[in-house]
Enzyme design. Structure first.
Site, short mmCIF file in Angstrom:
data_model
loop_
_atom_site.label_atom_id
_atom_site.label_comp_id
_atom_site.label_asym_id
_atom_site.label_seq_id
_atom_site.Cartn_x
_atom_site.Cartn_y
_atom_site.Cartn_z
N CYS A 54 0.83 -1.22 0.00
CA CYS A 54 0.00 0.00 0.00
C CYS A 54 0.87 1.27 0.00
O CYS A 54 1.68 1.47 0.90
CB CYS A 54 -0.92 -0.02 1.22
SG CYS A 54 -1.75 1.55 1.55
N GLY A 55 0.68 2.11 -1.00
CA GLY A 55 1.44 3.36 -1.10
C GLY A 55 1.20 4.30 0.07
O GLY A 55 2.13 4.95 0.56
N HIS A 56 -0.04 4.38 0.54
CA HIS A 56 -0.36 5.24 1.68
C HIS A 56 0.37 4.75 2.94
O HIS A 56 0.85 5.56 3.75
CB HIS A 56 -1.86 5.27 1.93
CG HIS A 56 -2.65 5.83 0.79
ND1 HIS A 56 -2.57 7.14 0.41
CD2 HIS A 56 -3.52 5.24 -0.06
CE1 HIS A 56 -3.38 7.35 -0.63
NE2 HIS A 56 -3.96 6.22 -0.92
N CYS A 57 0.43 3.42 3.11
CA CYS A 57 1.12 2.86 4.27
C CYS A 57 2.62 3.16 4.20
O CYS A 57 3.24 3.49 5.22
CB CYS A 57 0.90 1.35 4.33
SG CYS A 57 -0.84 0.85 4.41
#
Length: 461
Positions: A54-57
């Protein structure tokens, strides 16, 4: 031999399950085997459920670790932890994880109703939110050194000056402090602190590490007026859009945003940003001014959403984020303070029409079982009085949407039902609203003809 090997493996698993959690950058690494032990060992525990892809993570990770390190260095009872939800699916299901990252706050080991983390994604936001959840709404400031430490501790801090901290005005201040999660509040009656910050009577000051540096509250001190004062002054005149600032931008109360798409590599970058900032002075609390680096790879989807290409930047667009998302485009491409100010004033006066975008109609739009819709042909095709139409609203970069595209192509076609795809972002309509369910990767709408000229949304699947 085999039995002995299996026994050793079982003992290793059991030993690991009961062991203290590993740490990565001061963040506890939890799994099903040590989750309950961690809750029992730590009075206050913030847990991030993440996915490695996950890019946000990934963007959150350094700020999350920074917050964990800061709290640990202070000797705080608060610890930060993380769970790989793709590996620990039972834990993810138990705590209602529907997207990544999902962050839950556990207090005193209570697993019945952990609190959802709702503040920003910078280290200061995380620390301030946690301290508000585990301590008083406003810290008592006993002397000038403590006041200076509070002001220095965060990008924004609010200090209440009250000669009687039990007064009605002080109580209103504390009510306001309880209502805001991500800003530290302090309260003082110390005369040295009054002198240090040039106050000779009760008052409230917002300190910030940007723009004018501080804002003094004026008027009668009530909870509502204080909240309005803080809302108007807690963000920079121009805020850059990043992974970390996005929650502040979208979670704030100002729902009208003007965006400057400006590559940091452009020769007159400082001049254009200065013009934009000067225009922002007259619209505090009404329009949020946002700067987006149009060269940054992570921002390309935003350009696509507004129908912009990199070579068309610098450019300005305005959007309202109320029940309907409506986009507006200035009539002039000039990025002077005067032109931007005039555009904003005309918008607030209701004199600017929405900007409706459409891709060009592909020559082969109707050659496949699933037809292609753009703004220019949507009404004619989707609202055909002789047909029922099933429409997918999608984003071209979305993996789920690509999978749905394959599935749509295998669905049966008939004389009365027609399958259509329409790309969101590059095409907008004046007479329809698309309400996307945030838990679904793409939106499907079934348009059924109920009477001539009257389309109806029958379902969203």
């Amino acid at each position: 031999m085999l039995r002995r090997a299996l026994l050793c493996l079982a003992l290793a698993v059991l030993t690991r399950a009961g062991a203290d959690p590993d740490e990565e950058d001061n963040v506890l690494v939890l799994n099903k085997g040590n989750f309950e032990e961690a809750l029992a060992a730590h009075k206050y525990l913030l847990v991030e459920f993440y996915a490695p892809w996950c890019g946000h993570c990934k963007a959150l990770a350094p700020e999350y670790a920074k917050a964990a390190g800061k709290l640990k260095a202070e000797g705080s009872d608060i610890r930060l932890a993380k769970v790989d939800a793709t590996e620990e699916s039972d834990l993810a299901q138990q705590y209602g994880v529907r997207g990544y990252p999902t962050i839950k706050f556990f207090k005193n080991g209570d697993t019945a109703a952990p609190r959802e983390y709702t503040a920003g994604r910078e280290a200061d936001d995380i620390v301030n939110w946690l301290k508000k959840r585990t301590g008083p709404a406003a810290t008592t400031v006993p002397d000038a050194a403590a006041a200076a430490a509070l002001v220095e501790s965060s990008e924004v801090a609010v200090l209440g000056f009250f000669k009687d901290v039990e007064s009605d005005f002080a109580k209103q201040f504390l009510l306001a402090a309880e209502a805001i999660d991500d800003i530290p509040f302090g309260i003082t009656s110390n005369s040295d602190v009054f002198s240090k910050y040039q106050l000779d009577k009760d008052g409230v000051v917002l300190f910030k590490k940007f723009d004018e540096g501080r804002n003094n509250f004026e008027g009668e001190i009530t909870k509502e007026k204080l909240l309005d004062f803080i809302k108007h002054n807690q963000l920079p005149l121009v805020i850059e859009f990043t992974e970390q600032t996005a929650p502040k931008i979208f979670g704030g109360e100002i729902k009208t945003h003007i965006l400057l798409f400006l590559p940091k590599s452009v020769s007159d970058y400082d001049g254009k940003l200065s013009s934009f900032k000067n225009a922002a002075q007259g619209f505090k609390g009404k329009i949020l001014f946002i700067f987006i680096d149009s060269d940054h790879a992570d921002n390309q989807r935003i350009l696509e959403f507004f129908g912009l290409k990199k070579e068309e930047c610098p450019a300005v667009r305005l959007i309202t984020l109320e029940e309907e998302m409506t986009k507006y485009k200035p009539e002039s491409d000039e990025l002077t303070t005067e032109k931007i100010t005039d555009f904003c004033r005309r918008f607030l006066d209701g004199k600017i029409k929405p900007h409706l975008m459409s891709q060009e109609l592909p020559e082969d739009w109707d050659k496949q079982p699933v037809k292609v819709l753009v703004g220019k042909n949507f009404e004619e095709v989707a609202f055909d009085e002789k047909k029922n139409v099933f429409v997918e609203f999608y984003a071209p970069w979305c993996g789920h949407c690509k999978q749905h595209s394959l599935e749509l192509c295998t669905l049966p076609g008939g004389q009365s039902t027609h399958w259509k795809r329409r790309e969101l972002g590059s095409n907008t309509l004046a007479l329809t609203r698309v309400h996307l369910n945030p838990s679904l990767p793409s939106a499907f709408q079934f348009l059924e003809r109920v009477s001539p000229g009257q389309p109806m949304w029958v379902g969203c699947f």
